[in-house]
Design an enzyme around this catalytic site. Structure first.
Site, mmCIF file in Angstrom:
data_model
loop_
_atom_site.group_PDB
_atom_site.id
_atom_site.type_symbol
_atom_site.label_atom_id
_atom_site.label_comp_id
_atom_site.label_asym_id
_atom_site.label_seq_id
_atom_site.Cartn_x
_atom_site.Cartn_y
_atom_site.Cartn_z
ATOM 1 N N ASN A 1 48.374 34.661 28.601
ATOM 2 C CA ASN A 1 48.239 34.405 29.924
ATOM 3 C C ASN A 1 46.790 34.483 30.382
ATOM 4 O O ASN A 1 46.439 34.828 31.661
ATOM 5 C CB ASN A 1 49.340 35.044 30.850
ATOM 6 C CG ASN A 1 50.740 34.252 30.633
ATOM 7 O OD1 ASN A 1 50.708 32.984 30.419
ATOM 8 N ND2 ASN A 1 51.582 35.170 30.935
ATOM 9 N N HIS B 1 45.191 37.478 30.354
ATOM 10 C CA HIS B 1 45.012 38.799 31.069
ATOM 11 C C HIS B 1 45.503 39.979 29.818
ATOM 12 O O HIS B 1 46.237 39.677 28.884
ATOM 13 C CB HIS B 1 45.512 39.108 32.105
ATOM 14 C CG HIS B 1 46.917 38.875 32.295
ATOM 15 N ND1 HIS B 1 47.776 38.320 33.286
ATOM 16 C CD2 HIS B 1 48.056 39.210 31.672
ATOM 17 C CE1 HIS B 1 49.044 38.136 33.104
ATOM 18 N NE2 HIS B 1 49.236 38.697 31.882
ATOM 19 N N CYS C 1 44.002 42.887 34.549
ATOM 20 C CA CYS C 1 42.745 43.528 33.876
ATOM 21 C C CYS C 1 42.336 42.454 32.843
ATOM 22 O O CYS C 1 43.331 41.904 32.188
ATOM 23 C CB CYS C 1 42.909 44.644 33.429
ATOM 24 S SG CYS C 1 41.577 45.556 32.404
#
Length: 393
Positions: free
Chosen positions: A292, A294, A329
């Protein structure tokens, strides 16, 4: 059913009852034990009343090493794995299915619960030769994804359903709480059950229990909350009715962790003044990114533990962990890990341990944040108990 492993000319020989694996040949019977992308195939053949386990590459047989009663990580010296219905399915498959299909999980309890077994590999253990918290979290995540895939709902996203994929939606976790009663050792087989239920109007709860396959003892319990995000705008979304109708038939009103034992309290935010230890310069790598785009949520655990005192990591077991995910993040972000002892633990005589039926020896509060602008990524709380003396040597 009795079974026994022996070493004969580097071949693992299983002495089993005569007609377990008939395949039609007069002097030799066999079945595939597993297959892999490299086309290495394990075979069980019978000669002179004994079953011989072999592995081949491209059709050429080769011997299989036995280590501590295991063949390539699968127990062969204990009746438990070979002596019940599930064990025969693990070895023999179900006729017309692909050879690897018998190694996948299965639905139980009228398809409300998905169950899968795993062997703890050598690269999944820590210095004390037991599975790490990251290993447990990875196995929970793997079981959850396989649950979606096996249900027939999977779209083209990472764990997303078909209706979610159409709308460019993905699942993101907001909170996980895991309680570990005992960590498995290298070579142990664990059995994981998972199921889902609604969490409020726009969330989904996913629970897990991990059992020791041999004893059926529950050794880990976990619960989590998930919400939906648009994968392009990265904004949270309500659950569309079409998605709700997809997952509704799988909802099971059951809790892996009883409400009174669940860690549902808010985690305090640490800062430069309240943190006892701060570790800076933690850099995500390309391999830390998931499908995805991240950082995989399991990767945060290692960074959180970077600011835990080294003597605690060595002398204590991490028996409970609660994670509150606040922000995504990416690879370009440098991170800081903050840790502080929970001050109320020593003074609170009414403290209730959430992991096992005794008070933890240590409790810490953690924060993972961006190093540049101090924006928080994840808050965490951990509980620790001193390892038993025999585990320290």
């Amino acid at each position: 059913m009795a079974s026994m492993a022996a070493r004969t000319n580097n071949i693992a020989t299983l002495r089993l009852p005569g007609d377990v694996f008939k395949v039609g040949k007069k002097n030799e019977t066999g079945t595939k034990l597993g297959c892999y992308p490299s086309r290495h195939v394990a075979m069980i053949t019978r000669k002179n009343g004994n079953f011989v386990v072999r592995a081949g590459a491209g059709g050429t047989p080769r011997s299989v090493e036995t280590i501590n009663g295991k063949v390539n990580g699968v127990h062969v010296g204990e009746a438990k794995l070979f002596g019940n219905k599930n064990s025969i399915e693990l070895i023999n498959g179900d006729g017309g299915s692909p050879p690897h299909s018998s190694l996948h999980g299965k639905f139980v309890e009228e398809r409300f619960v998905y169950r899968q077994t795993f062997v703890i590999r050598s690269y999944e253990i820590g210095p004390d030769k037991t599975a790490t918290m990251e290993t447990l979290m990875n196995l929970l995540q793997e079981t959850a994804l396989n649950h979606v895939t096996s249900s027939g709902l999977a779209g083209n996203g990472f764990g997303a359903t078909r209706e979610m994929s159409i709308r460019k939606l993905i699942w993101v976790v907001t909170r996980i709480h895991i309680q570990v009663h005992r960590y498995s050792s290298w070579g142990d087989v664990v059995e994981i059950d998972t199921w889902v239920d609604a969490a409020g109007k726009n969330g989904m709860r996913r629970d897990w229990i991990i059992r020791d396959y041999q004893t059926q003892e529950i050794i880990t319990r976990a619960t989590s909350t998930w919400v939906i995000m648009n994968r392009e705008t990265r904004r949270l979304s309500k659950i569309p009715d079409q998605v709700r109708q997809e997952v509704l038939p799988f909802y099971l009103n059951r809790f892996a962790i009883a409400t009174e034992k669940n860690d549902s309290e808010k985690i305090d935010k640490l800062n430069d003044d309240t943190a006892e230890r701060i570790t800076s310069g933690l850099a995500p790598r390309w391999s830390d990114m998931d499908a995805n785009q991240h950082v995989n949520n399991v990767k945060y655990i290692g960074w959180i533990l970077e600011s835990v005192p080294i003597n605690v990591l060595g002398d204590y077991d991490l028996t409970s962990m609660t994670l509150e995910y606040r922000r995504e993040c990416r690879q370009s972000n440098l991170l800081e890990s903050l840790t502080s002892t929970t001050s109320s633990l020593a003074d609170d005589s009414n403290f209730k341990n959430n992991s096992i039926n005794r008070r933890p020896d240590l409790e810490y509060t953690h924060l993972l944040r961006m190093q540049a602008d101090k924006v928080e990524i994840i808050r965490a709380r951990t509980e620790w108990n001193r390892k038993q003396k025999h585990k320290l040597h």
